[in-house]
Design a protein around this motif. Structure first.
Motif, PDB file in Angstrom:
ATOM      1  N   LYS A 151       1.992  -4.986  -1.792  1.00 50.06           N
ATOM      2  CA  LYS A 151       2.498  -6.341  -1.548  1.00 50.06           C
ATOM      3  C   LYS A 151       1.420  -7.216  -0.917  1.00 50.06           C
ATOM      4  O   LYS A 151       1.280  -8.399  -1.259  1.00 50.06           O
ATOM      5  N   ALA A 152       0.657  -6.640   0.007  1.00 56.12           N
ATOM      6  CA  ALA A 152      -0.423  -7.395   0.654  1.00 56.12           C
ATOM      7  C   ALA A 152      -1.493  -7.762  -0.367  1.00 56.12           C
ATOM      8  O   ALA A 152      -2.042  -8.875  -0.345  1.00 56.12           O
ATOM      9  N   MET A 153      -1.781  -6.837  -1.283  1.00 60.26           N
ATOM     10  CA  MET A 153      -2.774  -7.115  -2.320  1.00 60.26           C
ATOM     11  C   MET A 153      -2.310  -8.236  -3.235  1.00 60.26           C
ATOM     12  O   MET A 153      -3.072  -9.158  -3.546  1.00 60.26           O
ATOM     13  N   VAL A 154      -1.059  -8.158  -3.698  1.00 58.79           N
ATOM     14  CA  VAL A 154      -0.530  -9.187  -4.603  1.00 58.79           C
ATOM     15  C   VAL A 154      -0.571 -10.560  -3.943  1.00 58.79           C
ATOM     16  O   VAL A 154      -0.983 -11.555  -4.561  1.00 58.79           O
ATOM     17  N   LYS A 155      -0.175 -10.642  -2.686  1.00 62.23           N
ATOM     18  CA  LYS A 155      -0.188 -11.918  -1.970  1.00 62.23           C
ATOM     19  C   LYS A 155      -1.598 -12.494  -1.913  1.00 62.23           C
ATOM     20  O   LYS A 155      -1.814 -13.690  -2.164  1.00 62.23           O
ATOM     21  N   ALA A 156      -2.577 -11.634  -1.620  1.00 67.56           N
ATOM     22  CA  ALA A 156      -3.961 -12.089  -1.522  1.00 67.56           C
ATOM     23  C   ALA A 156      -4.530 -12.456  -2.893  1.00 67.56           C
ATOM     24  O   ALA A 156      -5.308 -13.403  -3.022  1.00 67.56           O
ATOM     25  N   ILE A 157      -4.157 -11.707  -3.921  1.00 72.41           N
ATOM     26  CA  ILE A 157      -4.615 -12.001  -5.287  1.00 72.41           C
ATOM     27  C   ILE A 157      -4.113 -13.369  -5.727  1.00 72.41           C
ATOM     28  O   ILE A 157      -4.882 -14.196  -6.250  1.00 72.41           O
ATOM     29  N   ILE A 158      -2.836 -13.623  -5.531  1.00 74.86           N
ATOM     30  CA  ILE A 158      -2.259 -14.909  -5.959  1.00 74.86           C
ATOM     31  C   ILE A 158      -2.892 -16.061  -5.184  1.00 74.86           C
ATOM     32  O   ILE A 158      -3.163 -17.129  -5.748  1.00 74.86           O
ATOM     33  N   ALA A 159      -3.174 -15.850  -3.897  1.00 76.19           N
ATOM     34  CA  ALA A 159      -3.848 -16.885  -3.114  1.00 76.19           C
ATOM     35  C   ALA A 159      -5.234 -17.166  -3.678  1.00 76.19           C
ATOM     36  O   ALA A 159      -5.656 -18.327  -3.790  1.00 76.19           O
ATOM     37  N   SER A 160      -5.951 -16.118  -4.065  1.00 74.24           N
ATOM     38  CA  SER A 160      -7.290 -16.281  -4.630  1.00 74.24           C
ATOM     39  C   SER A 160      -7.227 -16.988  -5.980  1.00 74.24           C
ATOM     40  O   SER A 160      -8.009 -17.917  -6.249  1.00 74.24           O
ATOM     41  N   ALA A 190      -7.004  -4.915 -13.180  1.00 75.40           N
ATOM     42  CA  ALA A 190      -8.181  -4.039 -13.233  1.00 75.40           C
ATOM     43  C   ALA A 190      -9.067  -4.335 -12.039  1.00 75.40           C
ATOM     44  O   ALA A 190      -9.444  -5.484 -11.795  1.00 75.40           O
ATOM     45  N   VAL A 191      -9.431  -3.300 -11.289  1.00 78.20           N
ATOM     46  CA  VAL A 191     -10.076  -3.511  -9.987  1.00 78.20           C
ATOM     47  C   VAL A 191     -11.474  -2.909  -9.924  1.00 78.20           C
ATOM     48  O   VAL A 191     -11.746  -1.861 -10.510  1.00 78.20           O
ATOM     49  N   THR A 192     -12.366  -3.610  -9.222  1.00 76.95           N
ATOM     50  CA  THR A 192     -13.688  -3.077  -8.886  1.00 76.95           C
ATOM     51  C   THR A 192     -13.920  -3.271  -7.394  1.00 76.95           C
ATOM     52  O   THR A 192     -13.295  -4.126  -6.747  1.00 76.95           O
ATOM     53  N   LEU A 193     -14.827  -2.463  -6.849  1.00 71.16           N
ATOM     54  CA  LEU A 193     -15.246  -2.647  -5.464  1.00 71.16           C
ATOM     55  C   LEU A 193     -16.286  -3.760  -5.422  1.00 71.16           C
ATOM     56  O   LEU A 193     -17.308  -3.691  -6.099  1.00 71.16           O
ATOM     57  N   ALA A 194     -16.003  -4.796  -4.648  1.00 71.97           N
ATOM     58  CA  ALA A 194     -16.933  -5.924  -4.554  1.00 71.97           C
ATOM     59  C   ALA A 194     -18.148  -5.515  -3.725  1.00 71.97           C
ATOM     60  O   ALA A 194     -18.031  -4.761  -2.756  1.00 71.97           O
ATOM     61  N   PRO A 195     -19.334  -5.992  -4.094  1.00 71.96           N
ATOM     62  CA  PRO A 195     -20.528  -5.703  -3.289  1.00 71.96           C
ATOM     63  C   PRO A 195     -20.430  -6.378  -1.924  1.00 71.96           C
ATOM     64  O   PRO A 195     -19.526  -7.193  -1.687  1.00 71.96           O
ATOM     65  N   SER A 196     -21.344  -6.069  -1.047  1.00 74.37           N
ATOM     66  CA  SER A 196     -21.298  -6.574   0.321  1.00 74.37           C
ATOM     67  C   SER A 196     -22.687  -6.976   0.808  1.00 74.37           C
ATOM     68  O   SER A 196     -23.702  -6.511   0.281  1.00 74.37           O
ATOM     69  N   THR A 197     -22.694  -7.815   1.813  1.00 75.84           N
ATOM     70  CA  THR A 197     -23.950  -8.168   2.474  1.00 75.84           C
ATOM     71  C   THR A 197     -24.473  -7.002   3.310  1.00 75.84           C
ATOM     72  O   THR A 197     -25.627  -7.006   3.717  1.00 75.84           O
ATOM     73  N   GLU A 198     -23.616  -6.018   3.564  1.00 73.64           N
ATOM     74  CA  GLU A 198     -24.034  -4.807   4.270  1.00 73.64           C
ATOM     75  C   GLU A 198     -24.338  -3.721   3.237  1.00 73.64           C
ATOM     76  O   GLU A 198     -23.482  -3.379   2.419  1.00 73.64           O
ATOM     77  N   ALA A 199     -25.537  -3.199   3.283  1.00 79.03           N
ATOM     78  CA  ALA A 199     -25.962  -2.198   2.301  1.00 79.03           C
ATOM     79  C   ALA A 199     -25.025  -0.998   2.286  1.00 79.03           C
ATOM     80  O   ALA A 199     -24.625  -0.484   3.339  1.00 79.03           O
ATOM     81  N   GLY A 200     -24.674  -0.551   1.077  1.00 79.90           N
ATOM     82  CA  GLY A 200     -23.858   0.647   0.922  1.00 79.90           C
ATOM     83  C   GLY A 200     -22.384   0.458   1.169  1.00 79.90           C
ATOM     84  O   GLY A 200     -21.618   1.422   1.127  1.00 79.90           O
ATOM     85  N   SER A 203     -17.302  -5.367   0.253  1.00 84.64           N
ATOM     86  CA  SER A 203     -16.698  -6.481   1.001  1.00 84.64           C
ATOM     87  C   SER A 203     -15.218  -6.671   0.682  1.00 84.64           C
ATOM     88  O   SER A 203     -14.556  -7.515   1.281  1.00 84.64           O
ATOM     89  N   GLY A 204     -14.707  -5.881  -0.260  1.00 87.20           N
ATOM     90  CA  GLY A 204     -13.302  -6.007  -0.639  1.00 87.20           C
ATOM     91  C   GLY A 204     -13.088  -5.602  -2.079  1.00 87.20           C
ATOM     92  O   GLY A 204     -13.884  -4.853  -2.652  1.00 87.20           O
ATOM     93  N   LEU A 205     -12.042  -6.106  -2.668  1.00 88.48           N
ATOM     94  CA  LEU A 205     -11.694  -5.751  -4.042  1.00 88.48           C
ATOM     95  C   LEU A 205     -11.748  -6.973  -4.949  1.00 88.48           C
ATOM     96  O   LEU A 205     -11.278  -8.047  -4.585  1.00 88.48           O
ATOM     97  N   GLY A 220      -9.871 -18.768 -20.125  1.00 91.41           N
ATOM     98  CA  GLY A 220     -10.738 -17.599 -20.099  1.00 91.41           C
ATOM     99  C   GLY A 220     -10.326 -16.571 -19.052  1.00 91.41           C
ATOM    100  O   GLY A 220      -9.163 -16.465 -18.672  1.00 91.41           O
ATOM    101  N   GLU A 221     -11.318 -15.818 -18.576  1.00 92.34           N
ATOM    102  CA  GLU A 221     -11.065 -14.756 -17.604  1.00 92.34           C
ATOM    103  C   GLU A 221     -11.030 -15.313 -16.180  1.00 92.34           C
ATOM    104  O   GLU A 221     -11.612 -16.348 -15.887  1.00 92.34           O
ATOM    105  N   TYR A 222     -10.347 -14.570 -15.320  1.00 93.19           N
ATOM    106  CA  TYR A 222     -10.345 -14.870 -13.897  1.00 93.19           C
ATOM    107  C   TYR A 222     -10.726 -13.611 -13.120  1.00 93.19           C
ATOM    108  O   TYR A 222     -10.431 -12.486 -13.545  1.00 93.19           O
ATOM    109  N   VAL A 223     -11.369 -13.809 -11.982  1.00 89.87           N
ATOM    110  CA  VAL A 223     -11.625 -12.727 -11.039  1.00 89.87           C
ATOM    111  C   VAL A 223     -11.056 -13.161  -9.693  1.00 89.87           C
ATOM    112  O   VAL A 223     -11.439 -14.203  -9.153  1.00 89.87           O
ATOM    113  N   ALA A 224     -10.132 -12.372  -9.158  1.00 88.74           N
ATOM    114  CA  ALA A 224      -9.540 -12.656  -7.847  1.00 88.74           C
ATOM    115  C   ALA A 224     -10.186 -11.739  -6.814  1.00 88.74           C
ATOM    116  O   ALA A 224     -10.276 -10.526  -7.020  1.00 88.74           O
ATOM    117  N   PHE A 225     -10.629 -12.309  -5.717  1.00 93.21           N
ATOM    118  CA  PHE A 225     -11.284 -11.530  -4.660  1.00 93.21           C
ATOM    119  C   PHE A 225     -10.342 -11.368  -3.480  1.00 93.21           C
ATOM    120  O   PHE A 225      -9.758 -12.338  -2.985  1.00 93.21           O
TER     121      PHE A 225
END
Length: 255
Positions: A151-160, A190-200, A203-205, A220-225
């Motif tokens: 539920k927390a993910m869906v709320k954040a996805i829709i906000a993005s 479909a989910v990927t791990l987002a890169p981060s400013t901290e090596a290794g 920063s989120g999904l 077209g396509e959308y990417v929600a962070f």
């Protein structure tokens, strides 16, 4: 990433069709009914186990579509007067986290000589330590359908998505378009791990949606962070270990 305009969508279609500029396919099926190709990115080819896994899946996709094209041609050959179907699948690495978790984008292009070509996007999360595909479950204390994490993910996805659409297609930021984003791991996107400013770290999904999924084809396509801080209350010890930092500025411009 904001929804693409019609012009950008057409440009992407043209880019897919420019076979001369593409490297040699890693697998191909070519008949009078279809020409279908699979491409593996160079970084994927560098990992033998991951490459073998993607190629095996890609070949099954080729065979399935070749059989469907042959059946369609047999049923009504007039739809093939302008040529056979064109299909293409590309596998590319999107991010690598903790030198272990590899996020792969799988982009498909399909032209069956209809009103316009179609495209699709899906993802693979690969565990280099185990040499197998995994889900994001190990990073969260619970991922039950309709549970607090989902539920927390869906709320954040829709906000993005709403924020992205306000930049150009705000009229489609509606519950009707977002109803396909369900609080279920297999339906949330479909989910990927987002890169981060901290090596290794991650920063989120990033949740990837093809045309028609959360908006009209022309968008077209959308990417929600979804930033990791939003998910912090639900992280396991492994999740807490790999998440951190901020999303790099350029990541929002990536597919």
């Amino acid at each position: 990433m904001a929804g693409l305009s019609v012009a950008l969508a057409l440009s992407a279609t043209c880019a897919f069709s420019a076979h001369a500029a593409d490297p040699k396919p890693d697998a191909i099926v070519k008949t009078k009914s279809i020409e279908a190709r699979v491409f593996l990115g160079d970084r994927i080819k560098a990992d033998a186990a991951l490459a073998a896994d993607c190629l095996a899946e890609g070949k099954k996709w080729l065979d399935k579509n070749a059989a469907e094209a042959a059946a369609a041609r047999k049923a009504d050959a007039q739809f093939f007067k302008e040529g056979g179907w064109e299909f293409e699948r590309k596998y590319e690495i999107r991010s690598v986290v903790a030198d272990r978790y590899v996020s792969v984008l799988r982009n498909d292009y399909m032209n069956t000589r209809g009103a316009h070509p179609n495209s699709d996007v899906n993802t693979i999360l690969w565990d280099k330590a185990a040499n197998k595909r995994i889900s994001i479950r190990p990073f969260f204390t619970e991922t039950a359908d309709g549970g607090p994490t989902m539920k927390a993910m869906v709320k954040a996805i829709i906000a993005s998505l709403t924020d992205e659409k306000k930049r150009g297609a705000g009229e489609t930021a509606t519950d009707e378009w977002f109803k396909s984003v369900e609080p279920r791991l297999l339906k949330i996107g479909a989910v990927t791990l987002a890169p981060s400013t901290e090596a290794g770290r991650s920063s989120g999904l990033n949740f990837h949606y093809p045309p028609y999924a959360v908006g009209p084809y022309a968008e077209g396509e959308y990417v929600a962070f979804v930033p990791w801080e939003t998910l912090k209350p639900y992280l396991t010890s492994e999740g807490a270990r790999i998440f951190g930092g901020a999303r790099p500025k350029g990541d929002a411009d990536e597919p």
